[in-house]
Design a protein around this motif. Sequence first.
Motif, PDB file in Angstrom:
ATOM      1  N   PRO A 141       0.831  -1.213   0.000  1.00 19.58           N
ATOM      2  CA  PRO A 141       0.000   0.000   0.000  1.00 19.58           C
ATOM      3  C   PRO A 141       0.861   1.257   0.000  1.00 19.58           C
ATOM      4  CG  PRO A 141      -0.601  -1.478   1.809  1.00 19.58           C
ATOM      5  CD  PRO A 141       0.605  -2.074   1.157  1.00 19.58           C
ATOM      6  N   SER A 142       2.100   1.135   0.463  1.00 25.15           N
ATOM      7  CA  SER A 142       2.954   2.332   0.509  1.00 25.15           C
ATOM      8  C   SER A 142       3.730   2.572  -0.780  1.00 25.15           C
ATOM      9  CB  SER A 142       3.931   2.235   1.680  1.00 25.15           C
ATOM     10  OG  SER A 142       3.810   1.045   2.375  1.00 25.15           O
ATOM     11  N   ILE A 143       3.425   1.841  -1.825  1.00 28.95           N
ATOM     12  CA  ILE A 143       4.161   2.041  -3.086  1.00 28.95           C
ATOM     13  C   ILE A 143       4.002   3.502  -3.548  1.00 28.95           C
ATOM     14  CG2 ILE A 143       2.197   1.276  -4.526  1.00 28.95           C
ATOM     15  CD1 ILE A 143       4.276   0.084  -6.471  1.00 28.95           C
ATOM     16  N   VAL A 144       5.105   4.045  -4.037  1.00 30.26           N
ATOM     17  CA  VAL A 144       5.102   5.427  -4.525  1.00 30.26           C
ATOM     18  C   VAL A 144       4.959   5.384  -6.044  1.00 30.26           C
ATOM     19  CG1 VAL A 144       6.508   7.511  -4.770  1.00 30.26           C
ATOM     20  CG2 VAL A 144       6.509   6.246  -2.604  1.00 30.26           C
ATOM     21  N   ILE A 145       3.938   6.063  -6.549  1.00 32.00           N
ATOM     22  CA  ILE A 145       3.665   5.987  -7.997  1.00 32.00           C
ATOM     23  C   ILE A 145       3.765   7.372  -8.637  1.00 32.00           C
ATOM     24  CG2 ILE A 145       1.998   5.287  -9.768  1.00 32.00           C
ATOM     25  CD1 ILE A 145       0.738   3.425  -7.676  1.00 32.00           C
ATOM     26  N   ILE A 146       4.456   7.417  -9.767  1.00 33.34           N
ATOM     27  CA  ILE A 146       4.487   8.655 -10.537  1.00 33.34           C
ATOM     28  C   ILE A 146       3.800   8.408 -11.882  1.00 33.34           C
ATOM     29  CG2 ILE A 146       6.882   8.252 -11.365  1.00 33.34           C
ATOM     30  CD1 ILE A 146       7.149  11.392 -11.248  1.00 33.34           C
ATOM     31  N   LEU A 147       2.849   9.262 -12.196  1.00 31.84           N
ATOM     32  CA  LEU A 147       2.130   9.167 -13.464  1.00 31.84           C
ATOM     33  C   LEU A 147       2.957   9.874 -14.537  1.00 31.84           C
ATOM     34  CD1 LEU A 147      -0.560   8.480 -14.966  1.00 31.84           C
ATOM     35  CD2 LEU A 147      -1.382  10.739 -14.262  1.00 31.84           C
ATOM     36  N   CYS A 148       3.199   9.185 -15.654  1.00 33.54           N
ATOM     37  CA  CYS A 148       3.994   9.778 -16.735  1.00 33.54           C
ATOM     38  C   CYS A 148       3.170   9.853 -18.005  1.00 33.54           C
ATOM     39  CB  CYS A 148       5.246   8.952 -17.008  1.00 33.54           C
ATOM     40  SG  CYS A 148       6.380   8.877 -15.631  1.00 33.54           S
ATOM     41  N   GLY A 149       2.906  11.052 -18.465  1.00 26.78           N
ATOM     42  CA  GLY A 149       2.246  11.260 -19.756  1.00 26.78           C
ATOM     43  C   GLY A 149       3.346  11.293 -20.802  1.00 26.78           C
ATOM     44  N   ASN A 150       3.560  10.161 -21.467  1.00 28.16           N
ATOM     45  CA  ASN A 150       4.713  10.068 -22.369  1.00 28.16           C
ATOM     46  C   ASN A 150       4.364  10.546 -23.790  1.00 28.16           C
ATOM     47  OD1 ASN A 150       7.434   9.372 -22.889  1.00 28.16           O
ATOM     48  ND2 ASN A 150       6.788   7.454 -23.829  1.00 28.16           N
ATOM     49  N   LYS A 151       5.399  10.730 -24.595  1.00 25.33           N
ATOM     50  CA  LYS A 151       5.339  11.228 -25.988  1.00 25.33           C
ATOM     51  C   LYS A 151       4.981  12.718 -26.012  1.00 25.33           C
ATOM     52  CE  LYS A 151       4.219   6.584 -27.666  1.00 25.33           C
ATOM     53  NZ  LYS A 151       3.569   5.730 -28.640  1.00 25.33           N
ATOM     54  N   LYS A 152       5.514  13.409 -25.044  1.00 23.23           N
ATOM     55  CA  LYS A 152       5.320  14.852 -24.917  1.00 23.23           C
ATOM     56  C   LYS A 152       5.772  15.597 -26.174  1.00 23.23           C
ATOM     57  CE  LYS A 152       6.655  18.264 -21.345  1.00 23.23           C
ATOM     58  NZ  LYS A 152       6.797  19.435 -22.152  1.00 23.23           N
ATOM     59  N   ASP A 153       6.670  14.977 -26.925  1.00 17.40           N
ATOM     60  CA  ASP A 153       7.171  15.615 -28.152  1.00 17.40           C
ATOM     61  C   ASP A 153       6.117  15.659 -29.261  1.00 17.40           C
ATOM     62  OD1 ASP A 153       8.024  12.892 -29.945  1.00 17.40           O
ATOM     63  OD2 ASP A 153       8.045  12.665 -27.793  1.00 17.40           O
ATOM     64  N   LEU A 154       5.033  14.848 -29.115  1.00 21.84           N
ATOM     65  CA  LEU A 154       4.015  14.801 -30.178  1.00 21.84           C
ATOM     66  C   LEU A 154       2.844  15.736 -29.836  1.00 21.84           C
ATOM     67  CD1 LEU A 154       3.960  10.938 -30.925  1.00 21.84           C
ATOM     68  CD2 LEU A 154       5.130  12.738 -32.203  1.00 21.84           C
ATOM     69  N   GLU A 155       3.153  16.962 -29.597  1.00 21.47           N
ATOM     70  CA  GLU A 155       2.162  17.946 -29.152  1.00 21.47           C
ATOM     71  C   GLU A 155       0.990  18.059 -30.141  1.00 21.47           C
ATOM     72  OE1 GLU A 155       2.173  19.445 -26.132  1.00 21.47           O
ATOM     73  OE2 GLU A 155       0.237  20.274 -26.760  1.00 21.47           O
ATOM     74  N   ALA A 156       1.277  18.008 -31.430  1.00 15.11           N
ATOM     75  CA  ALA A 156       0.229  18.188 -32.447  1.00 15.11           C
ATOM     76  C   ALA A 156      -0.818  17.072 -32.390  1.00 15.11           C
ATOM     77  CB  ALA A 156       0.867  18.237 -33.826  1.00 15.11           C
ATOM     78  N   ASP A 157      -0.440  15.900 -31.868  1.00 20.00           N
ATOM     79  CA  ASP A 157      -1.375  14.764 -31.821  1.00 20.00           C
ATOM     80  C   ASP A 157      -1.987  14.558 -30.441  1.00 20.00           C
ATOM     81  OD1 ASP A 157      -0.649  14.160 -34.464  1.00 20.00           O
ATOM     82  OD2 ASP A 157       1.140  13.094 -33.767  1.00 20.00           O
ATOM     83  N   ARG A 158      -1.799  15.513 -29.576  1.00 20.78           N
ATOM     84  CA  ARG A 158      -2.247  15.354 -28.189  1.00 20.78           C
ATOM     85  C   ARG A 158      -3.746  15.107 -28.079  1.00 20.78           C
ATOM     86  NH1 ARG A 158      -0.718  17.025 -22.946  1.00 20.78           N
ATOM     87  NH2 ARG A 158       1.197  18.064 -23.557  1.00 20.78           N
ATOM     88  N   GLU A 159      -4.105  14.093 -27.248  1.00 22.27           N
ATOM     89  CA  GLU A 159      -5.524  13.814 -26.983  1.00 22.27           C
ATOM     90  C   GLU A 159      -5.861  14.001 -25.501  1.00 22.27           C
ATOM     91  OE1 GLU A 159      -6.681   9.906 -28.352  1.00 22.27           O
ATOM     92  OE2 GLU A 159      -6.425  10.446 -30.465  1.00 22.27           O
ATOM     93  N   VAL A 160      -4.828  14.090 -24.673  1.00 22.51           N
ATOM     94  CA  VAL A 160      -5.052  14.228 -23.228  1.00 22.51           C
ATOM     95  C   VAL A 160      -4.359  15.505 -22.752  1.00 22.51           C
ATOM     96  CG1 VAL A 160      -4.780  13.124 -20.967  1.00 22.51           C
ATOM     97  CG2 VAL A 160      -5.005  11.699 -23.019  1.00 22.51           C
TER      98      VAL A 160
END
Length: 292
Positions: A141-160
Amino acid sequence: MFLKTGREDALLFVNLPSPLPHVRGSQSCLFCSSDFLFKFLVIGSAGTGKSCLLHQFIENKFKQDSNHTIGVEFGSKVVNVGGKTVKLQIWDTAGQERFRSVTRSYYRGAAGALLVYDITSRETYNALTNWLTDARTLASPSIVIILCGNKKDLEADREVTFLEASRFAQENELMFLETSALTGENVEEAFLKCARTILNKIESALDRGQSDPPGLKHFLFSSQDHVPRSLSPLLPEPHALSEQCAARPFGPRALGLWQTARLTVCSHGVFCRRSLPSARPPKPEAVTGPSQ
Ligand SMILES: Nc1nc2c(ncn2[C@@H]2O[C@H](COP(=O)(O)OP(=O)(O)OP(=O)(O)O)[C@@H](O)[C@H]2O)c(=O)[nH]1
């Protein structure tokens, strides 16, 4: 180095003398020179860039020909976090649904995780809740999680959008970064941020006087769970190192973590197995430990 007083006692197992006599000459044992060993997972849907993130972190370059991961892949890197050497033992899991039962068996003992989605794919974002449920139920339960929104370089195709993902992160108590395995942007930061948070948790728990705070064992050492079955016969018996530890000035609180020390052996076994002599029977003191 071995430490005697309260707080440091609990760190005893991560300050094993380097090199240990029985692994002397083993240059391949990264663990011997690390203060901490953290097991990390990289999880998320297929094609989000998990393998590329790991490759970029370890090799400092983009993996051009990345194929779907079959089961799991492994990488490790020693980093410096707040003056401490931390070995990150990173398991890159397969995102494809057909491997889900295999990847589920790797959560146990993980101290940290990178939960990855692709900013150009809403589908991978929508799947985050399922991945999070797995992580929260199967890891500590103490696991530390980091959310990574990857492919930041593809700004033109962003959906999120950045905003909606950061809200999701906040609501689910996750750290958050947008990354690019292609350019390397925020890749090292993601791993280091996660490791730093784990280390802070450990240190503040120890400052509160908890020699064995909940989850500490998970943070310090991974168990044999993740060791491939084919390697298991090569691992030394736990008492191969217990004997070494018993010759040291254990404090009473450190003894509470004895079981953890035994797990250390397993981690050692993975990296030093060729250098280890055959196991000898444990001395009786190894069970109770000498008093200070
Ligand atoms: N533009 C861009 N492409 C990326 C990035 N990261 C990964 N890719 C591409 O995305 C595809 C999938 O990358 P992988 O790293 O194999 O994805 P994965 O999440 O490991 O996939 P599974 O192993 O099936 O779970 C590959 O074609 C990569 O070249 C990134 O940051 N930017």
